[in-house]
Design a protein around this motif. Structure first.
Motif, short mmCIF file in Angstrom:
data_model
loop_
_atom_site.label_atom_id
_atom_site.label_comp_id
_atom_site.label_asym_id
_atom_site.label_seq_id
_atom_site.Cartn_x
_atom_site.Cartn_y
_atom_site.Cartn_z
N ASP A 286 0.81 -1.22 0.00
CA ASP A 286 0.00 0.00 0.00
C ASP A 286 0.83 1.26 0.00
O ASP A 286 0.29 2.36 0.10
CB ASP A 286 -0.98 0.00 1.18
CG ASP A 286 -0.27 -0.06 2.52
OD1 ASP A 286 0.96 0.07 2.54
OD2 ASP A 286 -0.96 -0.23 3.54
N ASP A 287 2.15 1.12 -0.09
CA ASP A 287 3.00 2.31 -0.12
C ASP A 287 3.98 2.18 -1.29
O ASP A 287 4.93 1.41 -1.23
CB ASP A 287 3.75 2.41 1.22
CG ASP A 287 4.66 3.62 1.26
OD1 ASP A 287 4.85 4.27 0.21
OD2 ASP A 287 5.18 3.92 2.35
N ILE A 320 -3.34 -1.82 -12.03
CA ILE A 320 -3.70 -0.83 -11.02
C ILE A 320 -3.97 -1.53 -9.69
O ILE A 320 -4.63 -2.57 -9.65
CB ILE A 320 -4.91 -0.01 -11.50
CG1 ILE A 320 -4.41 1.04 -12.49
CG2 ILE A 320 -5.66 0.61 -10.36
CD1 ILE A 320 -5.36 2.16 -12.76
N TYR A 322 -5.78 -1.60 -6.32
CA TYR A 322 -7.04 -1.06 -5.83
C TYR A 322 -6.93 -0.87 -4.33
O TYR A 322 -7.50 -1.59 -3.55
CB TYR A 322 -8.14 -2.06 -6.18
CG TYR A 322 -9.53 -1.60 -5.88
CD1 TYR A 322 -10.09 -0.55 -6.60
CD2 TYR A 322 -10.30 -2.21 -4.91
CE1 TYR A 322 -11.38 -0.14 -6.34
CE2 TYR A 322 -11.59 -1.81 -4.63
CZ TYR A 322 -12.12 -0.76 -5.36
OH TYR A 322 -13.40 -0.35 -5.09
N GLY A 324 -5.74 2.24 -1.10
CA GLY A 324 -5.26 3.58 -0.75
C GLY A 324 -6.13 4.66 -1.37
O GLY A 324 -7.08 4.39 -2.07
N PRO A 325 -5.77 5.90 -1.10
CA PRO A 325 -6.60 7.02 -1.57
C PRO A 325 -6.50 7.23 -3.07
O PRO A 325 -7.37 7.84 -3.68
CB PRO A 325 -6.01 8.22 -0.82
CG PRO A 325 -4.62 7.84 -0.48
CD PRO A 325 -4.60 6.35 -0.35
N ARG A 326 -5.43 6.77 -3.65
CA ARG A 326 -5.18 7.00 -5.08
C ARG A 326 -4.75 5.67 -5.69
O ARG A 326 -3.76 5.09 -5.26
CB ARG A 326 -4.01 7.98 -5.19
CG ARG A 326 -4.04 8.91 -6.35
CD ARG A 326 -3.00 10.00 -6.17
NE ARG A 326 -3.28 10.87 -5.03
CZ ARG A 326 -2.60 10.84 -3.88
NH1 ARG A 326 -1.60 10.00 -3.69
NH2 ARG A 326 -2.92 11.64 -2.88
N MET A 327 -5.48 5.19 -6.65
CA MET A 327 -5.05 3.92 -7.24
C MET A 327 -3.72 4.14 -7.95
O MET A 327 -3.43 5.22 -8.43
CB MET A 327 -6.10 3.44 -8.21
CG MET A 327 -7.38 3.09 -7.52
SD MET A 327 -8.53 2.36 -8.68
CE MET A 327 -10.03 2.48 -7.72
N ARG A 328 -2.96 3.08 -8.00
CA ARG A 328 -1.60 3.22 -8.51
C ARG A 328 -1.34 2.13 -9.53
O ARG A 328 -1.61 0.96 -9.28
CB ARG A 328 -0.65 3.09 -7.33
CG ARG A 328 0.75 2.76 -7.69
CD ARG A 328 1.60 2.54 -6.45
NE ARG A 328 2.92 2.13 -6.86
CZ ARG A 328 3.33 0.87 -6.85
NH1 ARG A 328 2.55 -0.09 -6.42
NH2 ARG A 328 4.54 0.57 -7.25
N TRP A 365 -12.20 -1.23 -11.41
CA TRP A 365 -10.96 -0.49 -11.64
C TRP A 365 -9.74 -1.21 -11.10
O TRP A 365 -8.62 -0.70 -11.19
CB TRP A 365 -11.06 0.93 -11.06
CG TRP A 365 -12.08 1.71 -11.81
CD1 TRP A 365 -13.28 2.15 -11.35
CD2 TRP A 365 -12.03 2.08 -13.19
NE1 TRP A 365 -13.98 2.77 -12.34
CE2 TRP A 365 -13.23 2.74 -13.49
CE3 TRP A 365 -11.10 1.90 -14.22
CZ2 TRP A 365 -13.53 3.24 -14.76
CZ3 TRP A 365 -11.38 2.39 -15.48
CH2 TRP A 365 -12.58 3.06 -15.74
#
Ligand code: GLA
Length: 710
Positions: A286-287, A320, A322, A324-328, A365
């Motif tokens: 998650d980071d 991507i 799915y 955290g506040p912003r998908m990465r 997503w």
């Protein structure tokens, strides 16, 4: 359909019929028209996929009405997959009951702590303690096993999905009371364990006890802890009931479930690990800045739960993430690099959630191995490339044990207890403490195992004990005997504080470990601002924290051993050394025989011990009473004898050793070219490596080494 019987009971920890590493993911064909299935299987073949989890959320398609099953579509899916050479990890769909279920059995829908009965509309809407849900789960598991017991594609059973659902309903309350009776024996014992004398909580009848539902102010921490323990056991009971049916009908097929990772999960994997034939985990870092370290952490934890045996990465994200506040989006190369990290650390393959990204639904997503763009995409090309690479590791098979000289203790119950709201500092977080311990080792190039307290630690040179808040007498004795026999123990603050019922051990902290550490702590002083620590004497003042390890090493270990005072509470000479900072936490420590390695400087603890070392038997026990930054922590460990890694910074090396062979996994997490000393054969390229292994930025290699390589 023909029956396959290739495996005896004692060796069913490998998906049936899959020789090398597993490669694939969750496959949800029920989301797609049949014409897509053919393309899926063709693409899977091309990508080297050999195992897919099918049906994990397909209950409403499988059983559209109570007791009426529709297996036709699943027959066709399994046949198609088998023809395409893809094995099936067949899931029982119990993580997502169909709409009819909640209407027929409203009492089986979960109730949140505030008394709200949840409704159908997402997934995981059930209470594992509700008899109608238990019965429906076993029924659908039996129907699947009866239907597919002889299907040649059936490679493994995947029970449920990520157990972790909380419920506070009356069924849960009744089951909780039964569990408490078995655990505590009598109401007197329970009242004592829960300290119910506080706030008039004394229970006179079992019926008075409920789950920790919403209440006016702080809940009873021992009750909350027992409820989490109970939930873990209740869910395990649900898993076991399905496993029994699957085992009865398909004795040769391994059964597992996928462990999730997170503070919300009331599952104790140490208790569960013996119940699954192959430990399987899901992992989503998650980071972004720490994704590689988090991957190593999760993989080491999974190997710990598996007792050092192979395990399986059941889910990761292909594209991507799915979370955290912003998908990465995973950057180029990360799919392979992280998969190889997991495999290096013991995974029997690399699996993903999910094969094809959904076009609708709650997780549309979340990335897929086939993203929305289709197979002509960067992500799918990386998936195909990885699929072509993995068979080259086939010879590595079991791969031998991961070699680790250091262990970190992992105790989910301490984690759960520390989640309680009324602690001296909300910044003392179990996961932060354990992740920091692992990160410091990982960055130092040291492979760590995770161990369960109390356990056999004799194989390790060093054991780290971060925030082991709950410590039983057995754990304290176990750690003392480890040190007596020559081990180095590094204990960080807020360990050994409470007993297994979350009651404080009296007489000075850290109660259970006081004697072993040779200290007594009178009070805690949580910190708002960092505090300076004065390190012991060095006559070469330094302005970089990188010098700390050197200074500490000179003072703690062999090189200048004559400078190190014994256990009389005297100091290492100080006042001239450089400082480091402590944050979050500090303690008023009195040495009861420990040498002082660093002192607080300024503030109410000025001049008092901050870091201590106590010789005990043939070993040493070091105590960190405040939070250090990673460099200073690494310095303490190096000074205490942490083996130095030959790897350049940012290069991960994992050594595997088996009978007659050993392998070195080398993974370059930097954006520079790197070189590592190694000799042998690179399994991925087939090239000989003669002394120096060159790694491209983000590159990796798996070297079969001559067996006598030191
Ligand atoms: C978990 C679940 C999957 C999916 C992914 C992505 O790991 O098991 O079903 O929901 O997360 O969010």
């Amino acid at each position: 359909m023909t029956s396959i019987r290739i495996r005896r009971r004692d060796t069913i920890d490998r998906p049936r019929g899959i020789g090398g590493l597993c490669y694939g993911g969750d496959y949800n064909p029920e989301q797609w028209p049949e014409e897509v299935w053919r393309e899926d299987v063709a693409l899977m073949r091309e990508a080297g996929v050999n195992l897919v989890t099918v049906g994990v959320f397909a209950w409403s398609r499988l059983e559209p009405e109570p007791g009426r099953y529709d297996f036709g579509w699943l027959d066709r899916v399994l046949d198609l997959l088998h023809t395409g050479g893809v094995g099936v990890c067949l899931a029982t769909p119990t993580a997502s009951p169909p709409p009819w279920f909640g209407l027929a059995h409203p009492d089986a829908l979960p109730v949140s702590a505030d008394g709200t009965r949840l409704t159908h509309g997402s997934r995981d809407t059930y209470c594992v303690c509700a008899p109608p849900y238990q019965e429906a789960s076993v029924r659908v598991a039996r129907a699947l096993a009866e239907r597919y017991r002889d299907h040649p594609a059936l490679a493994m059973w995947h029970v449920h999905n990520e157990y972790g659902t909380w419920c506070h309903c009356d069924h849960a309350a009744a089951a909780f009371r039964d569990w408490l009776r078995a655990r505590h024996g009598s109401l007197d014992a329970l009242n004592d364990a829960w300290t119910t004398a506080f706030w008039s909580q004394r229970y006179a009848r079992w019926e008075e006890i409920a789950p920790p539902r919403a209440t006016r102010y702080l809940p009873n921490p021992s009750q909350v802890l027992d409820f989490r323990r109970f939930l873990s056991d209740a869910m395990l009971g649900h898993y076991r009931a399905q496993k029994a049916v699957l085992r009865e009908l398909t004795p040769d097929v391994p059964v597992t479930t996928n462990f999730a990772f997170g503070g919300w999960v009331p599952v104790n994997p140490w208790e569960w690990a013996g119940e699954v034939d192959l430990v399987a985990v899901d992992h989503y870092p998650d980071d972004p800045a720490q994704a590689a370290g988090q991957t190593a952490f999760a993989a080491d934890l999974a190997r710990g739960w598996a007792g050092g045996r192979p395990w399986l990465l059941m889910e990761q994200a292909a594209g991507i993430v799915y979370t955290g506040p912003r998908m990465r989006a995973k950057p180029p190369g990360e799919i392979a690099l992280h998969s190889l990290q997991h495999i290096a650390r013991g995974s029997r393959g690399a699996m993903f959630f999910q094969w094809r990204a959904s076009r609708g639904g709650a997780e549309m997503w979340h990335g897929g191995m086939v993203p929305h763009a289709g197979p002509d995409s960067r992500v799918h090309r990386e998936i195909r490339d990885l699929g072509r690479l993995l068979p080259r590791l086939a010879e590595y098979g079991e791969g031998g044990a991961v070699q680790a000289d250091v262990a970190i203790l992992w105790d989910p119950e301490s984690w759960w207890a520390l989640e309680s709201p009324a602690f001296p500092s909300s910044e003392v977080r179990y996961l932060d403490a354990v992740q920091q311990a692992h990160r410091v080792l990982w960055r130092s190039g040291v492979t760590a195992d995770f161990a369960r307290p109390p356990g056999d630690l004799s194989a390790y040179q060093m054991v780290l004990v971060p925030a082991l808040y709950l410590a039983s007498g057995a754990t304290a004795r176990n750690l003392a005997s480890y040190v007596e026999q020559g081990g180095t123990l590094v204990v960080s603050f807020f360990s050994g504080i409470a007993d297994e019922h979350a009651r404080v051990r009296l007489g000075g902290y850290p109660g259970a470990l006081r004697d072993l550490l040779g200290i007594r702590v009178e009070e805690f002083l949580p910190l708002e601002e960092p505090v300076r620590l004065r390190l012991p004497g060095t006559h070469q003042p330094s302005d970089t924290s990188n010098d700390v390890p050197r200074n500490m090493r000179e003072n703690i270990t062999g090189d200048t051993a004559q400078d190190v005072p014994g256990n009389a509470g005297e100091d290492v000479p100080d006042d001239t050394g450089p400082g480091i900072a402590g944050t979050i936490w500090s303690e008023r420590i009195e040495s009861r025989g420990a040498a002082v390695l660093a002192r607080y400087e300024g503030g109410p603890l000025d001049g008092l011990p901050a870091i201590t070392r106590h010789s005990h038997g043939a070993g040493q026990a070091i105590y960190l009473s405040t939070r250090l930054d990673d460099d200073a922590y690494a310095g303490i460990l190096a000074a205490a004898g942490l083996p130095a890694s030959p790897a350049p910074a940012g290069v991960e090396l994992v050594r595997r050793g088996g009978e007659g062979a050993s392998w070195l996994f080398a993974l370059n997490h930097t954006s520079e070219r790197q070189e590592v000393k190694a000799s042998g054969t690179d399994l991925l390229t087939g090239s000989p490596i003669d002394g120096i292994l060159r790694l491209a930025p983000g590159g990796f290699a798996v070297i079969r080494m001559p067996h006598d390589t030191p």
